[in-house]
Write a protein that holds these residues in place. Sequence first.
Motif, PDB file in Angstrom:
ATOM      1  N   MET A   1       0.847  -1.191   0.000  1.00  0.00           N
ATOM      2  CA  MET A   1       0.000   0.000   0.000  1.00  0.00           C
ATOM      3  C   MET A   1       0.881   1.238   0.000  1.00  0.00           C
ATOM      4  N   ASP A   2       0.446   2.242  -0.762  1.00  0.00           N
ATOM      5  CA  ASP A   2       1.215   3.470  -0.859  1.00  0.00           C
ATOM      6  C   ASP A   2       0.260   4.645  -0.982  1.00  0.00           C
ATOM      7  N   GLU A   3       0.516   5.658  -0.185  1.00  0.00           N
ATOM      8  CA  GLU A   3      -0.261   6.888  -0.272  1.00  0.00           C
ATOM      9  C   GLU A   3       0.587   7.884  -1.029  1.00  0.00           C
ATOM     10  N   SER A   4      -0.052   8.570  -1.947  1.00  0.00           N
ATOM     11  CA  SER A   4       0.658   9.543  -2.761  1.00  0.00           C
ATOM     12  C   SER A   4      -0.234  10.760  -2.947  1.00  0.00           C
ATOM     13  N   THR A   5       0.382  11.878  -3.291  1.00  0.00           N
ATOM     14  CA  THR A   5      -0.380  13.084  -3.574  1.00  0.00           C
ATOM     15  C   THR A   5      -0.186  13.437  -5.038  1.00  0.00           C
ATOM     16  N   ASP A   6      -1.275  13.635  -5.762  1.00  0.00           N
ATOM     17  CA  ASP A   6      -1.160  13.948  -7.187  1.00  0.00           C
ATOM     18  C   ASP A   6      -0.881  15.437  -7.393  1.00  0.00           C
TER      19      ASP A   6
ATOM     20  N   ALA B   1      -4.939  13.382  -2.165  1.00  0.00           N
ATOM     21  CA  ALA B   1      -4.299  12.168  -1.652  1.00  0.00           C
ATOM     22  C   ALA B   1      -4.935  10.940  -2.298  1.00  0.00           C
ATOM     23  N   ILE B   2      -4.089  10.023  -2.747  1.00  0.00           N
ATOM     24  CA  ILE B   2      -4.526   8.803  -3.428  1.00  0.00           C
ATOM     25  C   ILE B   2      -3.927   7.600  -2.706  1.00  0.00           C
ATOM     26  N   LEU B   3      -4.738   6.579  -2.482  1.00  0.00           N
ATOM     27  CA  LEU B   3      -4.255   5.327  -1.912  1.00  0.00           C
ATOM     28  C   LEU B   3      -4.167   4.288  -3.025  1.00  0.00           C
ATOM     29  N   LEU B   4      -2.976   3.729  -3.213  1.00  0.00           N
ATOM     30  CA  LEU B   4      -2.753   2.660  -4.188  1.00  0.00           C
ATOM     31  C   LEU B   4      -2.515   1.364  -3.436  1.00  0.00           C
ATOM     32  N   VAL B   5      -3.132   0.290  -3.906  1.00  0.00           N
ATOM     33  CA  VAL B   5      -2.903  -1.038  -3.339  1.00  0.00           C
ATOM     34  C   VAL B   5      -2.473  -1.947  -4.487  1.00  0.00           C
TER      35      VAL B   5
ATOM     36  N   LEU C   1      -4.583  -3.450  -7.390  1.00  0.00           N
ATOM     37  CA  LEU C   1      -5.814  -3.953  -6.807  1.00  0.00           C
ATOM     38  C   LEU C   1      -6.814  -2.817  -6.576  1.00  0.00           C
ATOM     39  N   MET C   2      -6.278  -1.640  -6.233  1.00  0.00           N
ATOM     40  CA  MET C   2      -7.163  -0.522  -5.935  1.00  0.00           C
ATOM     41  C   MET C   2      -6.421   0.795  -6.095  1.00  0.00           C
ATOM     42  N   CYS C   3      -7.114   1.790  -6.569  1.00  0.00           N
ATOM     43  CA  CYS C   3      -6.618   3.169  -6.615  1.00  0.00           C
ATOM     44  C   CYS C   3      -7.790   4.036  -6.207  1.00  0.00           C
ATOM     45  N   SER C   4      -7.699   4.624  -5.024  1.00  0.00           N
ATOM     46  CA  SER C   4      -8.863   5.320  -4.484  1.00  0.00           C
ATOM     47  C   SER C   4      -8.445   6.645  -3.848  1.00  0.00           C
ATOM     48  N   PRO C   5      -9.230   7.695  -4.052  1.00  0.00           N
ATOM     49  CA  PRO C   5      -8.922   8.963  -3.375  1.00  0.00           C
ATOM     50  C   PRO C   5      -9.182   8.845  -1.882  1.00  0.00           C
TER      51      PRO C   5
END
Length: 91
Positions: free
Chosen positions: A48-53, A58-62, A77-81
């Motif tokens: 899991m990684d949190e990033s800022t576009d 803020a976006i959470l990538l799994v 698996l997932m890309c969610s704000p």
Amino acid sequence: MLDEKSAKHLSTVPLSNDTVSRRIHDLASYVKQELVTRLQKTRFALQMDESTDVAGLAILLVIVRYPYESSFEEDMLMCSPLPTNTTGKKF
């Protein structure tokens, strides 16, 4: 590239917005089901990684990694704000 006959044949295929949307939905459903089926049959690892576009959201990538056939696969698996902004703070 396609020959002239094939290009003419493809141009006869109707591609309305509804058709394209339905096809994309059908493909996405198939890919999702295939991934779920693969993950049910094996062990897997999540990253899991949190990033800022660039807009500051803020976006959470799994990401999921799993063995498949003779290699390891990696899929999103997932890309969610995220509902809030995140900032790095030292405590």
